[in-house]
Design a protein around this motif. Structure first.
Motif, PDB file in Angstrom:
ATOM      1  N   ASP A  42       0.987  -1.189   0.185  1.00 20.60           N
ATOM      2  CA  ASP A  42       0.095   0.021   0.189  1.00 20.60           C
ATOM      3  C   ASP A  42       0.722   1.152  -0.092  1.00 20.60           C
ATOM      4  OD1 ASP A  42      -2.021  -1.509  -0.464  1.00 20.60           O
ATOM      5  OD2 ASP A  42      -3.008  -1.038   2.269  1.00 20.60           O
ATOM      6  N   GLN A  43       2.238   1.051   1.069  1.00 21.27           N
ATOM      7  CA  GLN A  43       2.423   2.833   0.798  1.00 21.27           C
ATOM      8  C   GLN A  43       3.440   2.264  -1.064  1.00 21.27           C
ATOM      9  OE1 GLN A  43       3.828   4.599   3.695  1.00 21.27           O
ATOM     10  NE2 GLN A  43       4.218   5.339   2.018  1.00 21.27           N
ATOM     11  N   HIS A  57       1.863   1.548  -2.815  1.00 19.63           N
ATOM     12  CA  HIS A  57       1.525   2.395  -4.404  1.00 19.63           C
ATOM     13  C   HIS A  57       1.060   3.714  -3.650  1.00 19.63           C
ATOM     14  CE1 HIS A  57      -3.164   2.751  -5.342  1.00 19.63           C
ATOM     15  NE2 HIS A  57      -2.992   2.131  -6.524  1.00 19.63           N
ATOM     16  N   ALA A  58       1.182   4.098  -2.603  1.00 18.04           N
ATOM     17  CA  ALA A  58       1.318   5.500  -2.029  1.00 18.04           C
ATOM     18  C   ALA A  58       2.061   6.328  -3.129  1.00 18.04           C
ATOM     19  CB  ALA A  58       0.850   5.861  -1.566  1.00 18.04           C
ATOM     20  N   HIS A  59       3.162   5.575  -3.349  1.00 17.99           N
ATOM     21  CA  HIS A  59       4.613   6.257  -3.691  1.00 17.99           C
ATOM     22  C   HIS A  59       4.369   6.525  -4.960  1.00 17.99           C
ATOM     23  CE1 HIS A  59       6.807   6.527  -0.252  1.00 17.99           C
ATOM     24  NE2 HIS A  59       7.165   4.883  -0.140  1.00 17.99           N
ATOM     25  N   ASP A 111       2.047   9.341  -5.972  1.00 17.81           N
ATOM     26  CA  ASP A 111       3.189  10.606  -5.597  1.00 17.81           C
ATOM     27  C   ASP A 111       4.292  11.275  -6.973  1.00 17.81           C
ATOM     28  OD1 ASP A 111       2.210  10.969  -3.042  1.00 17.81           O
ATOM     29  OD2 ASP A 111       3.329  10.003  -2.046  1.00 17.81           O
ATOM     30  N   CYS A 150       0.472  -1.975  -8.606  1.00 18.24           N
ATOM     31  CA  CYS A 150       1.579  -1.082  -8.577  1.00 18.24           C
ATOM     32  C   CYS A 150       2.125  -0.689  -9.849  1.00 18.24           C
ATOM     33  CB  CYS A 150       2.534  -0.914  -7.908  1.00 18.24           C
ATOM     34  SG  CYS A 150       1.926  -0.924  -6.203  1.00 18.24           S
TER      35      CYS A 150
END
Length: 147
Positions: free
Chosen positions: A25-26, A28-30, A33, A94
């Protein structure tokens, strides 16, 4: 294997899979961004996010090795575990986002190369016009401005 031993492996496997899910999930957030930074042509953020993305991928790889080791030790096929399906789906997302980001970067690199070719005289027709209006063939470098 005793039930307690199997339970320990299952508890450890569940913990690793939860860590993996959080890290994916992190990632994916990167990637989101990174896409926003690409849209804004924010080079500093792209660099920062790139490092964070690489660190996430490294952690995901380490956690996946641990997941496989626990699965093998317990004789469990964790890939068929329902707890894993969300993580696999998120990883596929991703990959899709990363591929899109990569295409954007590739386009930008192509545009920069094209601009450099025009500036250096290696444009599509191999010629540009000089300051005097005369065509120049294969001009490698020229003064663009003087102060």
């Amino acid at each position: 294997m005793t039930p307690t031993h199997g339970s320990d492996f299952d508890t450890a496997l569940a913990a690793v899979m939860a860590d993996l899910a959080r890290e994916v999930d992190q990632l994916h957030a990167h990637l989101i961004d990174e896409r926003m930074a690409l849209d804004q042509a924010d080079a500093a953020t792209i660099e920062t996010v790139g490092r964070a993305k690489g660190a996430s991928v490294d952690r995901i790889e380490r956690l996946d090795v641990e997941r496989r080791q626990l699965s093998d030790a317990a004789g469990i096929d964790s890939l068929n575990d329902p707890r894993w399906s969300h993580t696999v789906d998120r990883l596929l997302e991703c990959r899709r986002i990363n591929d899109t980001n990569g295409r954007i970067v590739g386009q930008r690199i192509g545009q920069v190369r094209q601009a450099l070719a025009v500036i250096s005289g290696d444009g599509p027709n191999g010629s540009t016009y000089g300051p005097d209006g005369a065509a120049r063939i294969k001009l490698r470098s020229a003064t663009l401005a003087q102060v």
